[in-house]
Motif scaffolding. Structure first.
Motif, PDB file in Angstrom:
ATOM      1  N   ASN A   1       0.828  -1.187  -0.041  1.00 51.48           N
ATOM      2  CA  ASN A   1      -0.011  -0.187   0.042  1.00 51.48           C
ATOM      3  C   ASN A   1       0.607   1.354  -0.101  1.00 51.48           C
ATOM      4  O   ASN A   1       0.192   2.297  -0.180  1.00 51.48           O
ATOM      5  N   THR A   2       2.148   1.293   0.211  1.00 55.26           N
ATOM      6  CA  THR A   2       2.841   2.289   0.468  1.00 55.26           C
ATOM      7  C   THR A   2       4.183   2.472  -0.411  1.00 55.26           C
ATOM      8  O   THR A   2       4.791   3.441  -0.720  1.00 55.26           O
ATOM      9  N   ALA A   3       4.338   1.223  -0.949  1.00 60.59           N
ATOM     10  CA  ALA A   3       5.548   1.268  -1.915  1.00 60.59           C
ATOM     11  C   ALA A   3       5.649   1.920  -3.174  1.00 60.59           C
ATOM     12  O   ALA A   3       4.535   2.002  -3.792  1.00 60.59           O
ATOM     13  N   SER A   4       6.916   2.590  -3.560  1.00 59.26           N
ATOM     14  CA  SER A   4       6.727   3.030  -4.931  1.00 59.26           C
ATOM     15  C   SER A   4       6.637   2.090  -6.109  1.00 59.26           C
ATOM     16  O   SER A   4       6.900   0.930  -5.888  1.00 59.26           O
ATOM     17  N   VAL A   5       6.293   2.680  -7.247  1.00 59.57           N
ATOM     18  CA  VAL A   5       6.416   1.607  -8.285  1.00 59.57           C
ATOM     19  C   VAL A   5       7.664   1.238  -8.575  1.00 59.57           C
ATOM     20  O   VAL A   5       7.790   0.032  -8.809  1.00 59.57           O
ATOM     21  N   ALA A   6       8.866   1.767  -8.411  1.00 62.84           N
ATOM     22  CA  ALA A   6      10.082   1.646  -8.628  1.00 62.84           C
ATOM     23  C   ALA A   6      10.392   0.591  -7.647  1.00 62.84           C
ATOM     24  O   ALA A   6      11.089  -0.394  -7.937  1.00 62.84           O
ATOM     25  N   ASP A   7      10.079   0.591  -6.328  1.00 64.40           N
ATOM     26  CA  ASP A   7      10.488  -0.403  -5.375  1.00 64.40           C
ATOM     27  C   ASP A   7       9.716  -1.478  -5.363  1.00 64.40           C
ATOM     28  O   ASP A   7      10.246  -2.736  -5.596  1.00 64.40           O
TER      29      ASP A   7
ATOM     30  N   ASN B 144       8.864  -2.767  -8.905  1.00 59.98           N
ATOM     31  CA  ASN B 144       9.719  -3.312  -9.881  1.00 59.98           C
ATOM     32  C   ASN B 144      10.828  -4.131  -9.660  1.00 59.98           C
ATOM     33  O   ASN B 144      11.251  -4.801 -10.231  1.00 59.98           O
TER      34      ASN B 144
ATOM     35  N   GLY C  18       4.999  -2.978 -10.861  1.00 59.00           N
ATOM     36  CA  GLY C  18       4.611  -2.071  -9.996  1.00 59.00           C
ATOM     37  C   GLY C  18       3.270  -1.293 -10.346  1.00 59.00           C
ATOM     38  O   GLY C  18       2.472  -0.718  -9.412  1.00 59.00           O
ATOM     39  N   ARG C  19       3.280  -0.890 -11.565  1.00 59.64           N
ATOM     40  CA  ARG C  19       2.051  -0.144 -12.034  1.00 59.64           C
ATOM     41  C   ARG C  19       0.780  -0.774 -11.801  1.00 59.64           C
ATOM     42  O   ARG C  19      -0.355   0.041 -11.280  1.00 59.64           O
TER      43      ARG C  19
ATOM     44  N   VAL D  25      -0.088  -0.736  -7.965  1.00 62.54           N
ATOM     45  CA  VAL D  25      -0.510   0.575  -7.533  1.00 62.54           C
ATOM     46  C   VAL D  25      -1.825   0.723  -7.883  1.00 62.54           C
ATOM     47  O   VAL D  25      -2.691   1.432  -7.360  1.00 62.54           O
TER      48      VAL D  25
ATOM     49  N   ARG E 238      -4.578  -0.529  -5.579  1.00 64.62           N
ATOM     50  CA  ARG E 238      -4.600  -0.117  -3.982  1.00 64.62           C
ATOM     51  C   ARG E 238      -6.156   0.177  -3.825  1.00 64.62           C
ATOM     52  O   ARG E 238      -6.825   0.631  -4.352  1.00 64.62           O
TER      53      ARG E 238
END
Length: 104
Positions: A51-57, A59, A68-69, A72, A75
């Motif tokens: 719920n909080t990780a970035s797309v980069a994290d 991936n 990642g996308r 996200v 969510r």
């Protein structure tokens, strides 16, 4: 001790290796690294919150690819298993990343 004793090393330098020998040793070293990676236990993993990780994290998850996308977009999550029930990931990708993610 004579002063010229300092000017000359006690052991003669080793003869330079031939180019082929150096390449052979490098290849042998690389093969040894690969064998060690295959037999090594699992690496320590940082657990990522869905719920909080970035797309980069997301991936960067080992075995996940570019997920990642998709994560996200669906969510919020109340459990990791919702990656399957919401049809975000295939079961094979889920099995690879499930130990690397959490929901807090």
């Amino acid at each position: 001790m004579p002063s010229d004793a300092m000017a000359f090393p006690a052991d003669p330098p080793a003869p330079p290796e031939s180019h082929d020998q150096a390449q052979g040793q490098e290849a042998a070293g690389q093969a040894e690294v690969e064998r060690a990676e295959d037999s090594a236990g699992p690496r320590a993993l940082a657990v990522v919150d869905l719920n909080t990780a970035s797309v980069a994290d997301l991936n960067r998850l080992r075995g996940g690819g570019s997920i990642g996308r998709a994560i996200v977009a669906k969510r919020p999550y109340t459990s990791v298993e919702q990656l399957l029930s919401k049809r975000v990931l295939s079961r094979s990708v889920y099995e690879k990343i499930k130990d690397q993610v959490t929901v807090r």
